[in-house]
Write a protein that holds these residues in place. Structure first.
Motif, PDB file in Angstrom:
ATOM      1  N   SER A  92       0.687  -1.188  -0.035  1.00 19.32           N
ATOM      2  CA  SER A  92       0.086   0.278   0.506  1.00 19.32           C
ATOM      3  C   SER A  92       0.543   1.036  -0.389  1.00 19.32           C
ATOM      4  N   ASP A  93       0.560   2.727  -0.251  1.00 20.03           N
ATOM      5  CA  ASP A  93       0.996   3.666  -0.130  1.00 20.03           C
ATOM      6  C   ASP A  93       0.309   4.612   0.791  1.00 20.03           C
ATOM      7  N   PHE A  94       0.703   4.874   1.497  1.00 22.80           N
ATOM      8  CA  PHE A  94       0.735   5.773   2.535  1.00 22.80           C
ATOM      9  C   PHE A  94       0.490   7.002   2.306  1.00 22.80           C
ATOM     10  N   ASP A  95      -0.359   7.836   2.925  1.00 18.86           N
ATOM     11  CA  ASP A  95      -0.014   9.215   3.221  1.00 18.86           C
ATOM     12  C   ASP A  95      -1.016  10.247   4.327  1.00 18.86           C
ATOM     13  N   ILE A  96      -0.195   9.665   5.652  1.00 18.34           N
ATOM     14  CA  ILE A  96      -0.570  11.060   6.908  1.00 18.34           C
ATOM     15  C   ILE A  96      -0.266  12.269   6.692  1.00 18.34           C
ATOM     16  N   ILE A  97      -1.370  13.178   7.054  1.00 19.95           N
ATOM     17  CA  ILE A  97      -1.382  14.276   7.140  1.00 19.95           C
ATOM     18  C   ILE A  97      -1.351  14.544   8.263  1.00 19.95           C
TER      19      ILE A  97
END
Length: 186
Positions: free
Chosen positions: A173-178
């Motif tokens: 998976s790709d994770f983008d946590i903002i």
């Protein structure tokens, strides 16, 4: 050996036609077992410290909500047997939200779990997914104690005001946590 192969072929053909009577343009109509689910639940989160979400292939979209956890499952497809269903259960201070899938799904054209997370919720959010994507398209106003996300192949885009602890696990998976992580830097 040839006789066994022929008998197996005949039995398989009979079983197939029992479940699939109409085949039009490669779209199955499984003996009237196509489904179109639009199920809603509104849940009180008083006393809840952990919200756990378990899905296999449903996409998850989390947005800001009011005082209750509102959950909507929208799913369409064809199954030989039971349909997709939304299950919720309180276990002590944990609220479990999960999507149960039919044992035999022939065509799952779409499945989406929409969650309105109350702004007052400041506990832990645990999300387990196999191939569904997780997104919070708007900035969640919560200050979460913990975000734990596990996914095999679904992508995760999570946008929140503040998280104290983050645990991510994935195969591809790709994770983008903002988030505001200033509390983690102290």
């Amino acid at each position: 050996f040839l006789a066994v192969f022929i008998v197996f072929g005949v039995i398989s053909s009979l079983a197939f036609t029992k479940y699939f009577k109409n085949i039009d343009n490669i779209e199955f109509n499984a003996d009237g077992r196509s489904f179109d689910i639009n199920e809603n639940k509104s849940l009180d989160i008083k006393g809840i410290d952990v919200i756990e979400i378990d899905v296999v292939s449903s996409d998850i979209d989390i947005v800001n909500g009011d005082d209750k956890l509102n959950v909507n499952l929208r799913s369409r497809g064809v199954a030989a047997g039971e349909k997709v269903k939304l299950v919720t259960e309180k276990l002590g201070n944990t609220l479990l939200v999960k999507v149960e899938y039919p044992r035999v799904a022939i065509n799952m054209s779409s499945s989406k779990l929409n969650i309105e997370l109350p702004e007052s919720f400041d506990g832990s959010l645990i999300i387990n997914s196999t191939s569904g994507d997780l997104s919070s398209k708007e900035v969640l106003k919560n200050t979460l104690k913990k975000l734990e996300a596990k996914s095999v192949s679904g992508d995760v885009v999570f946008n929140t005001n503040s998280i104290e602890d983050v645990k991510l696990k994935s195969t591809s998976s790709d994770f983008d946590i903002i988030s505001d992580i200033s509390s983690l830097l102290k």
